[in-house]
Design a protein around this motif. Structure first.
Motif, PDB file in Angstrom:
ATOM      1  N   GLY A 356       0.825  -1.215   0.000  1.00  0.00           N
ATOM      2  CA  GLY A 356       0.000   0.000   0.000  1.00  0.00           C
ATOM      3  C   GLY A 356       0.852   1.255   0.000  1.00  0.00           C
ATOM      4  N   ARG A 357       1.634   1.408   1.067  1.00  0.00           N
ATOM      5  CA  ARG A 357       2.677   2.423   1.090  1.00  0.00           C
ATOM      6  C   ARG A 357       3.879   1.857   1.831  1.00  0.00           C
ATOM      7  NH1 ARG A 357       1.494   8.824   0.588  1.00  0.00           N
ATOM      8  NH2 ARG A 357       3.646   9.443   0.219  1.00  0.00           N
ATOM      9  N   PHE A 358       4.039   0.538   1.652  1.00  0.00           N
ATOM     10  CA  PHE A 358       5.223  -0.205   2.082  1.00  0.00           C
ATOM     11  C   PHE A 358       5.356  -0.286   3.605  1.00  0.00           C
ATOM     12  CE2 PHE A 358       6.021   1.436  -2.182  1.00  0.00           C
ATOM     13  CZ  PHE A 358       6.191   0.239  -2.850  1.00  0.00           C
ATOM     14  N   ASN A 359       4.521  -1.123   4.183  1.00  0.00           N
ATOM     15  CA  ASN A 359       4.598  -1.477   5.592  1.00  0.00           C
ATOM     16  C   ASN A 359       4.859  -2.976   5.676  1.00  0.00           C
ATOM     17  OD1 ASN A 359       4.283  -0.874   8.468  1.00  0.00           O
ATOM     18  ND2 ASN A 359       2.449  -2.145   8.349  1.00  0.00           N
ATOM     19  N   CYS A 360       5.835  -3.392   6.460  1.00  0.00           N
ATOM     20  CA  CYS A 360       6.200  -4.807   6.551  1.00  0.00           C
ATOM     21  C   CYS A 360       6.160  -5.258   8.004  1.00  0.00           C
ATOM     22  CB  CYS A 360       7.602  -5.040   5.974  1.00  0.00           C
ATOM     23  SG  CYS A 360       7.735  -4.588   4.230  1.00  0.00           S
ATOM     24  N   ALA A 361       5.440  -6.354   8.249  1.00  0.00           N
ATOM     25  CA  ALA A 361       5.269  -6.867   9.602  1.00  0.00           C
ATOM     26  C   ALA A 361       5.921  -8.239   9.736  1.00  0.00           C
ATOM     27  CB  ALA A 361       3.788  -6.957   9.951  1.00  0.00           C
ATOM     28  N   TYR A 362       6.430  -8.525  10.943  1.00  0.00           N
ATOM     29  CA  TYR A 362       7.148  -9.771  11.214  1.00  0.00           C
ATOM     30  C   TYR A 362       6.693 -10.315  12.573  1.00  0.00           C
ATOM     31  CZ  TYR A 362      10.055  -7.478   7.721  1.00  0.00           C
ATOM     32  OH  TYR A 362      10.487  -6.834   6.597  1.00  0.00           O
ATOM     33  N   MET A 363       6.690 -11.632  12.702  1.00  0.00           N
ATOM     34  CA  MET A 363       6.299 -12.256  13.965  1.00  0.00           C
ATOM     35  C   MET A 363       7.102 -13.550  14.153  1.00  0.00           C
ATOM     36  SD  MET A 363       2.468 -13.302  15.310  1.00  0.00           S
ATOM     37  CE  MET A 363       2.047 -14.257  13.838  1.00  0.00           C
ATOM     38  N   HIS A 364       7.392 -13.835  15.409  1.00  0.00           N
ATOM     39  CA  HIS A 364       8.106 -15.065  15.757  1.00  0.00           C
ATOM     40  C   HIS A 364       7.240 -15.873  16.711  1.00  0.00           C
ATOM     41  CE1 HIS A 364      11.253 -17.659  17.576  1.00  0.00           C
ATOM     42  NE2 HIS A 364      11.910 -17.452  16.441  1.00  0.00           N
ATOM     43  N   LEU A 365       7.007 -17.135  16.348  1.00  0.00           N
ATOM     44  CA  LEU A 365       6.178 -18.043  17.134  1.00  0.00           C
ATOM     45  C   LEU A 365       6.977 -19.251  17.569  1.00  0.00           C
ATOM     46  CD1 LEU A 365       3.084 -18.118  14.711  1.00  0.00           C
ATOM     47  CD2 LEU A 365       3.364 -16.630  16.713  1.00  0.00           C
TER      48      LEU A 365
END
Length: 370
Positions: A356-365
């Motif tokens: 969209g306007r370059f947002n990047c999400a990360y998660m560790h499980l």
């Protein structure tokens, strides 16, 4: 306080639609088969997807109803009673109504009473924002549990009549591109402050996101005409005028799109450093990439950075379920848990880039067995 994903659910509307059937459902623009369709489908690798509209372009189920079906499946798979749910956190790109918030509509569909409510609005990463809000609430001790739901009904934007409403304009590539990329579906996660009493739970170790809206122009949007500028759909004299000028079409500026790979990989390297992780410590990768094309680009950059996680550790259901926007990751995680092999102590690295306007999400499980 630890936070766990203790159950999941999903809803995919209608039958699986093959590449050959897409235009039967969405309709032919001006009665002519698309010249771009096969090229884009070959690039993204998607074979089947689901639509919440039929061949007459009539809506078969609302976005909030899809969300509720995914939520109810998640509740049914959980030991949390519906009347014990404390928070409802929802995400979508476009709800059925402009107002009120999507969460309110989903709450009504689920018939939940007295919950704390949150609505996250955006594109692909909005589901992770909704998840982060619920995670943070439980982490802070404000709630003991939360139901998180992400749902998308993009197909209504892709009816042939939307494009035929353009006045004296050819349908441009940026407006047609996403017609062959996006589809419909919903996914849900139950979060609790203790693991499930039986079976598998996933401990959420951390969630982190990086937005680059200050650096890049808008890449994916609804509300601006082909020529761009500062004018939005609300600035036209009438909604009809906005539609005639193409301001209500979903657009992707494909010239900017490769930037999502660069910022996504840069964020991956940054979060590995911040969390003191190595690629070798990761047992499974769930990455929401929108196209097979981007998978190869991601792998190329990871190999160059010497931080590649072996390909056999990567899981996706993109090619069979389609790209369902912000719901994609939840649907992917639900299917991973139901179909793949894993064991207690396994780690899962999750990546959700958004163009969209370059947002990047990360998660560790981390997998936890009771």
């Amino acid at each position: 306080m630890d936070v766990y994903i203790t159950s999941t659910g999903n809803h995919l509307p209608g039958p699986a639609i093959t590449n050959e059937q897409i235009e039967q459902v969405l309709g032919l623009i001006n009665g002519k088969p698309s010249r771009l369709k096969n090229k884009i489908l070959q690039s993204n690798g998607i074979k089947t997807r689901h639509y919440a509209i039929n061949e007459q372009q009539q809506t078969t189920i609302s976005n909030s109803a899809m969300a509720a079906l995914a939520g109810n499946e998640c509740i049914d798979n959980s030991s949390v009673a519906k009347n014990a749910i404390q928070m409802l956190s929802c995400a979508t790109s476009q709800g059925d109504l402009v107002l009120p918030g999507f969460g309110s509509m989903v709450q009504a569909e689920l018939d939940l009473s007295g919950v704390e409510l949150h609505t996250s609005h955006g594109i692909c990463s909005s589901s992770m924002m909704a998840l982060k809000a619920a995670f943070t609430s439980i982490k802070a001790g404000c709630n003991n549990n939360a139901l998180v739901i992400a749902s998308e009904l993009a197909s209504r934007l892709f009816k042939h009549t939307r494009y035929e409403a353009l006045e004296h304009q050819e349908v441009d590539f940026n407006a047609e591109f996403l017609r062959w990329m996006l589809s419909d579906g919903a996914g849900a996660l139950m979060l609790e402050d203790t693991p499930a009493t039986t079976g598998t739970s996933l401990r959420i170790d951390w969630i982190k996101s990086y937005s680059h809206a200050d650096v890049y122009p808008t890449c994916m949007s609804v509300g601006t005409p082909k020529q761009g500028g500062d004018k939005t759909w609300q600035d036209y004299p009438t909604y009809s005028d906005a539609e005639k000028d193409g301001a209500l079409l979903l657009r992707q500026d494909v010239r900017l799109l490769d930037n999502i790979v660069n910022v996504g990989v840069q964020g991956y390297l940054k979060v590995l450093d911040e969390q003191q992780l190595s690629a070798n410590s990761i047992d499974h990768v769930l990455c929401h990439y929108s196209s097979k094309y981007f998978k190869s680009k991601i792998f190329e950059l990871l190999n160059m950075a010497n931080c590649m996680i072996p390909e056999d550790r990567w899981y996706t259901n993109l090619y069979e379920r389609g790209n369902t926007g912000c719901a994609s990751f939840f649907i992917m995680l639900d299917e991973f848990l139901k179909t793949q092999s894993y064991q207690a102590g396994d780690t899962i690295f999750c990546m959700v880039p958004e163009s969209g306007r370059f947002n990047c999400a990360y998660m560790h499980l981390t997998v936890v067995e009771k």
